[in-house]
Design a protein around this motif. Structure first.
Motif, PDB file in Angstrom:
ATOM      1  N   ARG A   3       0.838  -1.192   0.000  1.00 42.52           N
ATOM      2  CA  ARG A   3       0.000   0.000   0.000  1.00 42.52           C
ATOM      3  C   ARG A   3       0.873   1.242   0.000  1.00 42.52           C
ATOM      4  NH1 ARG A   3      -5.451  -0.304   2.517  1.00 42.52           N
ATOM      5  NH2 ARG A   3      -4.983   1.848   2.985  1.00 42.52           N
ATOM      6  N   GLN A   6      -0.378   7.139   2.781  1.00 41.02           N
ATOM      7  CA  GLN A   6      -1.499   8.059   2.598  1.00 41.02           C
ATOM      8  C   GLN A   6      -0.987   9.474   2.351  1.00 41.02           C
ATOM      9  OE1 GLN A   6      -4.859   7.090   2.762  1.00 41.02           O
ATOM     10  NE2 GLN A   6      -5.274   9.119   2.010  1.00 41.02           N
ATOM     11  N   ASP A  38      -6.960   2.186  -3.658  1.00 42.45           N
ATOM     12  CA  ASP A  38      -7.419   2.285  -2.274  1.00 42.45           C
ATOM     13  C   ASP A  38      -8.257   3.532  -2.018  1.00 42.45           C
ATOM     14  OD1 ASP A  38      -6.139  -0.088  -1.600  1.00 42.45           O
ATOM     15  OD2 ASP A  38      -4.267   0.939  -1.119  1.00 42.45           O
ATOM     16  N   THR A  43     -10.742   7.382   2.676  1.00 44.26           N
ATOM     17  CA  THR A  43      -9.367   7.854   2.474  1.00 44.26           C
ATOM     18  C   THR A  43      -9.340   9.310   2.026  1.00 44.26           C
ATOM     19  OG1 THR A  43      -9.301   7.007   0.201  1.00 44.26           O
ATOM     20  CG2 THR A  43      -8.485   5.551   1.938  1.00 44.26           C
TER      21      THR A  43
END
Length: 110
Positions: A3, A6, A38, A43
């Protein structure tokens, strides 16, 4: 596949860019390109709220709190109309425009 970290906007310009993306991808905030699998409502609002927190001092407490309240209302509108069938999505997008206006005014004062 690992991943990605962020993304958090670091200044008013980056938040303005995020809001522009939100306008285009609302109400679900699903990336159709495949580059950001994602991405979703959780998010995107995390990015927005963390970005606002990042520039809280620059914005001032009153404006920061107003923008956070607007973010919460915007999310509620988009969640209420996830299929874009009622005017709730339009109301959420109107909040995006209002937030952009407030941020532009704030940037001019700085």
């Amino acid at each position: 596949m690992p991943r990605l970290k962020q993304y958090v906007p670091k200044n008013v310009g980056e938040i303005m860019d995020l809001l522009a993306m939100m306008m285009l991808s609302s109400p679900k905030f699903i990336d159709k390109t495949g580059y950001f699998p994602d991405d979703n409502i959780n998010t995107v609002f995390l990015q927005l709220n963390e970005g606002l927190r990042e520039i809280r001092e620059k914005l001032g407490e009153e404006l920061y709190l107003k923008l956070r309240e607007m973010s919460d209302r915007m999310r509620a509108h988009f969640e209420a109309d996830a299929e874009s069938r009622t005017d709730e999505t339009i109301k959420g997008r109107a909040i995006i425009m209002e937030m952009r206006s407030l941020l532009k005014q704030s940037a001019r004062k700085s």
